[in-house]
Design a protein around this motif. Structure first.
Motif: not given
Length: 341
Positions: A65-78
């Motif tokens: 729950a809450g992590v979004g199955a197979k959703s894209a990452a978008g803007q990655l951050a460190v």
């Protein structure tokens, strides 16, 4: 394939609603009526022990729950964690993981079925490299069901169903096979301090050398340890200062996610951006990130908010920027703006 290989922190409109809470959100209304904010308690990590063998998943009913199955990452951050060091997070601040039982050359995912329910796949598509990250590390692999999955340095990327919020790293080390991604695509791991070398014994035949008078150690300049830290002020209470002891501020027109600084040109001359700095004790760990500005320079953020100093503060302890224009506020250890009645 839809992978964006740029390194600028572009606005990701689709995730603003999801990340407003994780990355500070609009907290000025509450702050305007608030008394000085006390320092936030450090977040404690849950146990990362696996309960079901090498794959690190429990049962088909494991929650994602809450992590979004197979959703894209978008803007990655460190992001940074005191236990595992620097790691990659998606546009919602969720930690990205790799699986030792996958392969990178060639890229192949071996997490399917029940495994995939606990470790949701990060879909290929709208992904942009984090600031300072090599964009060529981003790629994709076609899974057995025909869908495309994001890869980082060839390794398929996942989220963890038991990471409840941005900044959680509960999947680190699960089953001894799941690890957060480091910015270079390797396993995130904080390097141990190097052991001090044992000095060699002097040769037996050597005559004792005349003892030299050791040079007196140079006293470090006040506050110049390169870290942001927490200071106390009679009116503001606990607030963040830079390595020189100068008060750090937030700018109301800025946004936390996407991380955007609205202070440019003449504004920056008066309100210099704080350069990336280590996090001192007492400052919130969550979303302590670095923003790459449009001019290519990097700026420290606290809970995703860009931070600045004020040219009108002449010495450590000055807070002359507090409340200027109704848009500049000192920053509490939890990243919120401080406003006093």
């Amino acid at each position: 394939m839809g992978i964006k290989r740029g390194t600028t922190l572009a606005a990701v409109a689709a995730v603003v609603a999801l990340t407003a809470t994780a990355c500070g959100g609009d907290d000025y209304k509450a702050a305007d009526a608030a008394q000085p904010v006390a320092a936030a308690s450090p977040q404690s990590n849950q146990s990362n022990q696996s309960k079901s063998g090498d794959y690190g998943y429990e049962t088909p009913a494991s929650s994602a729950a809450g992590v979004g199955a197979k959703s894209a990452a978008g803007q990655l951050a460190v992001a940074d964690n005191e236990k595992i060091g620097s790691f990659l997070a998606d546009s919602s601040g969720r930690t990205l993981y790799r699986f030792d039982k996958d392969t990178a050359k060639p890229p192949k995912s071996n997490c399917e079925g029940d495994c995939e329910k606990t470790w949701p796949v990060v879909a290929a598509g709208d992904a942009t490299a984090a600031a300072g990250m090599d964009p060529s590390l981003l790629g994709e692999v076609v899974r057995g069901d025909g869908t495309k999955q994001l890869t980082i340095a060839g390794w398929p990327a996942y989220r963890y169903g038991k990471d409840a919020k941005a900044g959680d790293v509960n999947g680190q080390g699960v089953g001894g096979v799941w690890f957060a991604f480091a910015p270079d695509g390797k396993k995130a791991s904080k390097a141990a301090p190097a052991a001090s070398a044992t000095p060699a014994a002097p040769a037996a035949s050597a005559a004792p050398a005349a003892s030299a008078t050791p040079a007196a150690p140079e006293a470090p300049a006040e506050g110049q340890d390169g870290r942001l830290s927490v200071a106390k002020d009679p009116k503001l209470g606990d607030h963040i200062v830079d390595g020189k002891g100068m008060t750090v501020y937030r700018f109301k027109p800025d946004t936390a996610w996407p991380m955007v600084s609205k202070c440019t040109s003449d504004c920056l001359a008066k309100w210099p951006a704080v350069a990336p700095a280590e996090k001192g004790e007492g400052i919130v760990e969550k979303n302590y990130l670095v923003l790459e500005r449009p001019d290519g320079k990097k700026q420290q953020t606290v809970n995703c908010w860009p931070v600045y100093t004020f040219s009108g503060d002449k010495k450590p302890g000055d807070t002359n920027g507090q409340g200027v224009g109704g848009t500049w506020y000192a920053v509490a250890p939890d990243g919120k703006p401080i406003a006093v009645k």
